[in-house]
Design a protein around this motif. Sequence first.
Motif, PDB file in Angstrom:
ATOM      1  N   ARG A 265       0.820  -1.206   0.000  1.00 18.79           N
ATOM      2  CA  ARG A 265       0.000   0.000   0.000  1.00 18.79           C
ATOM      3  C   ARG A 265       0.855   1.258   0.000  1.00 18.79           C
ATOM      4  NH1 ARG A 265      -5.339   0.071   1.805  1.00 18.79           N
ATOM      5  NH2 ARG A 265      -5.104   2.320   1.389  1.00 18.79           N
ATOM      6  N   MET A 266       1.993   1.201   0.695  1.00 18.56           N
ATOM      7  CA  MET A 266       2.892   2.364   0.753  1.00 18.56           C
ATOM      8  C   MET A 266       3.784   2.469  -0.476  1.00 18.56           C
ATOM      9  SD  MET A 266       4.122   2.709   4.740  1.00 18.56           S
ATOM     10  CE  MET A 266       4.447   0.978   5.079  1.00 18.56           C
ATOM     11  N   GLY A 267       3.804   1.435  -1.313  1.00 16.46           N
ATOM     12  CA  GLY A 267       4.670   1.454  -2.491  1.00 16.46           C
ATOM     13  C   GLY A 267       6.131   1.236  -2.165  1.00 16.46           C
ATOM     14  N   VAL A 268       6.407   0.493  -1.084  1.00 13.88           N
ATOM     15  CA  VAL A 268       7.786   0.243  -0.658  1.00 13.88           C
ATOM     16  C   VAL A 268       8.199  -1.151  -1.132  1.00 13.88           C
ATOM     17  CG1 VAL A 268       9.346   0.022   1.313  1.00 13.88           C
ATOM     18  CG2 VAL A 268       7.491   1.710   1.363  1.00 13.88           C
ATOM     19  N   ALA A 269       9.259  -1.235  -1.896  1.00 11.28           N
ATOM     20  CA  ALA A 269       9.811  -2.520  -2.316  1.00 11.28           C
ATOM     21  C   ALA A 269      10.605  -3.133  -1.166  1.00 11.28           C
ATOM     22  CB  ALA A 269      10.693  -2.352  -3.539  1.00 11.28           C
ATOM     23  N   VAL A 270      10.844  -4.441  -1.238  1.00 11.37           N
ATOM     24  CA  VAL A 270      11.555  -5.135  -0.168  1.00 11.37           C
ATOM     25  C   VAL A 270      12.596  -6.077  -0.752  1.00 11.37           C
ATOM     26  CG1 VAL A 270      11.378  -6.725   1.786  1.00 11.37           C
ATOM     27  CG2 VAL A 270       9.596  -5.019   1.408  1.00 11.37           C
ATOM     28  N   VAL A 271      13.813  -6.002  -0.220  1.00  7.84           N
ATOM     29  CA  VAL A 271      14.866  -6.980  -0.474  1.00  7.84           C
ATOM     30  C   VAL A 271      15.223  -7.605   0.871  1.00  7.84           C
ATOM     31  CG1 VAL A 271      17.250  -7.351  -1.191  1.00  7.84           C
ATOM     32  CG2 VAL A 271      15.791  -5.776  -2.478  1.00  7.84           C
ATOM     33  N   SER A 272      15.202  -8.930   0.944  1.00 12.89           N
ATOM     34  CA  SER A 272      15.547  -9.625   2.184  1.00 12.89           C
ATOM     35  C   SER A 272      16.783 -10.491   1.960  1.00 12.89           C
ATOM     36  CB  SER A 272      14.384 -10.501   2.665  1.00 12.89           C
ATOM     37  OG  SER A 272      13.263  -9.707   3.002  1.00 12.89           O
ATOM     38  N   ALA A 273      17.753 -10.360   2.853  1.00 17.86           N
ATOM     39  CA  ALA A 273      18.995 -11.149   2.793  1.00 17.86           C
ATOM     40  C   ALA A 273      19.130 -11.889   4.117  1.00 17.86           C
ATOM     41  CB  ALA A 273      20.193 -10.247   2.543  1.00 17.86           C
ATOM     42  N   HIS A 274      18.826 -13.181   4.117  1.00 19.66           N
ATOM     43  CA  HIS A 274      18.729 -13.939   5.365  1.00 19.66           C
ATOM     44  C   HIS A 274      19.892 -14.928   5.482  1.00 19.66           C
ATOM     45  CE1 HIS A 274      16.205 -16.753   8.132  1.00 19.66           C
ATOM     46  NE2 HIS A 274      16.937 -15.926   8.837  1.00 19.66           N
ATOM     47  N   THR A 275      19.660 -16.208   5.148  1.00 14.89           N
ATOM     48  CA  THR A 275      20.723 -17.193   5.342  1.00 14.89           C
ATOM     49  C   THR A 275      21.915 -16.944   4.425  1.00 14.89           C
ATOM     50  OG1 THR A 275      19.509 -18.711   3.883  1.00 14.89           O
ATOM     51  CG2 THR A 275      19.236 -19.008   6.245  1.00 14.89           C
ATOM     52  N   ASN A 276      21.706 -16.264   3.312  1.00 15.65           N
ATOM     53  CA  ASN A 276      22.850 -15.900   2.480  1.00 15.65           C
ATOM     54  C   ASN A 276      23.765 -14.918   3.210  1.00 15.65           C
ATOM     55  OD1 ASN A 276      20.487 -14.137   1.978  1.00 15.65           O
ATOM     56  ND2 ASN A 276      21.899 -12.990   0.669  1.00 15.65           N
ATOM     57  N   ALA A 277      23.175 -14.049   4.055  1.00 20.46           N
ATOM     58  CA  ALA A 277      23.996 -13.142   4.864  1.00 20.46           C
ATOM     59  C   ALA A 277      24.568 -13.850   6.083  1.00 20.46           C
ATOM     60  CB  ALA A 277      23.169 -11.931   5.299  1.00 20.46           C
ATOM     61  N   ASP A 278      23.934 -14.933   6.521  1.00 19.15           N
ATOM     62  CA  ASP A 278      24.480 -15.705   7.641  1.00 19.15           C
ATOM     63  C   ASP A 278      25.798 -16.367   7.269  1.00 19.15           C
ATOM     64  OD1 ASP A 278      22.379 -15.154   9.387  1.00 19.15           O
ATOM     65  OD2 ASP A 278      21.219 -16.897   8.762  1.00 19.15           O
ATOM     66  N   VAL A 279      25.883 -16.931   6.049  1.00 17.43           N
ATOM     67  CA  VAL A 279      27.034 -17.761   5.695  1.00 17.43           C
ATOM     68  C   VAL A 279      28.107 -17.015   4.910  1.00 17.43           C
ATOM     69  CG1 VAL A 279      25.628 -19.850   5.683  1.00 17.43           C
ATOM     70  CG2 VAL A 279      25.971 -18.602   3.542  1.00 17.43           C
ATOM     71  N   ALA A 280      27.870 -15.766   4.553  1.00 17.99           N
ATOM     72  CA  ALA A 280      28.849 -15.013   3.763  1.00 17.99           C
ATOM     73  C   ALA A 280      30.118 -14.753   4.576  1.00 17.99           C
ATOM     74  CB  ALA A 280      28.245 -13.694   3.298  1.00 17.99           C
ATOM     75  N   PRO A 281      31.257 -14.575   3.898  1.00 17.34           N
ATOM     76  CA  PRO A 281      32.527 -14.359   4.616  1.00 17.34           C
ATOM     77  C   PRO A 281      32.511 -13.157   5.552  1.00 17.34           C
ATOM     78  CG  PRO A 281      32.965 -14.945   2.340  1.00 17.34           C
ATOM     79  CD  PRO A 281      31.476 -14.771   2.456  1.00 17.34           C
ATOM     80  N   ARG A 282      31.742 -12.107   5.226  1.00 16.45           N
ATOM     81  CA  ARG A 282      31.605 -10.951   6.119  1.00 16.45           C
ATOM     82  C   ARG A 282      30.158 -10.856   6.603  1.00 16.45           C
ATOM     83  NH1 ARG A 282      35.505  -7.165   6.544  1.00 16.45           N
ATOM     84  NH2 ARG A 282      33.963  -5.566   7.014  1.00 16.45           N
ATOM     85  N   GLY A 283      29.593 -12.008   6.928  1.00 11.85           N
ATOM     86  CA  GLY A 283      28.198 -12.071   7.292  1.00 11.85           C
ATOM     87  C   GLY A 283      27.931 -11.824   8.763  1.00 11.85           C
ATOM     88  N   VAL A 284      26.776 -12.319   9.215  1.00  7.47           N
ATOM     89  CA  VAL A 284      26.254 -12.012  10.547  1.00  7.47           C
ATOM     90  C   VAL A 284      27.249 -12.347  11.652  1.00  7.47           C
ATOM     91  CG1 VAL A 284      24.469 -12.635  12.207  1.00  7.47           C
ATOM     92  CG2 VAL A 284      23.849 -12.248   9.818  1.00  7.47           C
ATOM     93  N   SER A 285      27.708 -13.596  11.686  1.00  3.84           N
ATOM     94  CA  SER A 285      28.585 -14.021  12.780  1.00  3.84           C
ATOM     95  C   SER A 285      29.931 -13.309  12.743  1.00  3.84           C
ATOM     96  CB  SER A 285      28.779 -15.539  12.731  1.00  3.84           C
ATOM     97  OG  SER A 285      27.536 -16.209  12.882  1.00  3.84           O
ATOM     98  N   HIS A 286      30.421 -13.024  11.543  1.00  4.08           N
ATOM     99  CA  HIS A 286      31.696 -12.303  11.440  1.00  4.08           C
ATOM    100  C   HIS A 286      31.548 -10.866  11.903  1.00  4.08           C
ATOM    101  CE1 HIS A 286      34.354 -15.223   9.236  1.00  4.08           C
ATOM    102  NE2 HIS A 286      33.186 -15.829   9.190  1.00  4.08           N
ATOM    103  N   ALA A 287      30.375 -10.258  11.666  1.00  2.00           N
ATOM    104  CA  ALA A 287      30.127  -8.911  12.183  1.00  2.00           C
ATOM    105  C   ALA A 287      30.159  -8.924  13.709  1.00  2.00           C
ATOM    106  CB  ALA A 287      28.786  -8.388  11.675  1.00  2.00           C
ATOM    107  N   MET A 288      29.585  -9.949  14.319  1.00  2.00           N
ATOM    108  CA  MET A 288      29.639 -10.084  15.775  1.00  2.00           C
ATOM    109  C   MET A 288      31.076 -10.266  16.254  1.00  2.00           C
ATOM    110  SD  MET A 288      26.415 -12.716  16.227  1.00  2.00           S
ATOM    111  CE  MET A 288      26.726 -12.996  17.980  1.00  2.00           C
ATOM    112  N   ALA A 289      31.827 -11.114  15.561  1.00  2.00           N
ATOM    113  CA  ALA A 289      33.210 -11.383  15.963  1.00  2.00           C
ATOM    114  C   ALA A 289      34.064 -10.121  15.892  1.00  2.00           C
ATOM    115  CB  ALA A 289      33.802 -12.479  15.082  1.00  2.00           C
TER     116      ALA A 289
END
Length: 384
Positions: free
Chosen positions: A96-120
């Motif tokens: 309704r608001m005309g907002v597009a969405v891109v979601s990056a989930h498990t692909n961001a989990d396993v990437a070399p600079r992904g979720v866990s590496h950001a935490m580390a």
Amino acid sequence: MSRVGRVTVRDVWRALDEHFPFAHCADWDNVGILLGDPAAKVRSVLIALDATPAVLSALRRRPADLLVTHHPVVYKPLSSVRPDLAPSSAAYALLRMGVAVVSAHTNADVAPRGVSHAMARRLGLRGVRPLIPGEPSSDACKVVVFVPPSHADAILVAAAEAGGARIGEYARCSFRTEGTGTYLPRFGADPYLGKAGREERVPEVRLETVVAGSLLPAVLRAVRAVHPYEEPAIDVAPLRGAALGGGVGAVGDLPAPEPLDEALERVRRALRPGWIKVAGPRRKTVRRVAVVGGSGAEFAGAAREAGADLYVTGDVKYHQALEAAASGMPVADVGHASGERWILPEFRRVLRARFPGALTARVIMEKEPLRAVPAGRTRGGTRS
């Protein structure tokens, strides 16, 4: 590359794909452009963990063209899109608001600079590496193409532009060996080299590369489009355990050993969780720390095998906590969102670097939806 001032939803997707390849997601996941027109212009981006009511309110107060989330806005197939049904209410509001969405989930989990590496990195760990190397859910394949040497580079470029030939942070990955190809063109064939009715022996290159299973059809189409032969010889073989870089979780060492209490205080300062629940021994010197963003209690065994003195993750269940207590390795539960949300500034960094001055990107760092309530006495007795 888009022209400055003319960025589209697809351009943003491609920029994120370079660092967090969408093809490297779990087979049960739903990632990519989930809502909206891929060709729509983007001047402003809001980045959040989820499309929560608070995020939707922020979009109403300060509109954006695109919402980038970690958790998928549409996770399972929808039988309807209505504002009064929870699975589709956010999608309905965004449309309704005309907002597009891109979601990056498990692909961001396993990437070399992904979720866990950001935490580390926030924890200041050194020598950071994947806790479990490889991407077991990416369904990787090895593609082998036999091609004249004159066309080997074109084949590799075509495979790479279709999303293949990527291992972690490296693009256009291949291995080549030279050899001799033999064939006998039958009458009616139109061979690139040789003549019909005469057996040929020609120099060829065996070009090997890797492709995520979800991209295999597109890569094969691209390779065949530039291959000079009428009937290209192409082999495809599945790779067990995958070989596309990255992996699950991260492990690294503190600058110097610390008592457990100091290590937990480091976690508090770095990740800013609403609470930390700890299972396992209380007296411990911590040198090596393993982390998995989101729900990662199932990987505690891998953390012990990596020599971790402390494991930081979320959503630890009762029996998993008992196992940690018996194992001698403390496990710190910081909640699901407290670890994952640190990927959001990484998304913003990627977009700002790729589109300087062409779009604005802001981040909402929502806290854990669960909150700690101190136990104590209430009127009429104790809480149970």
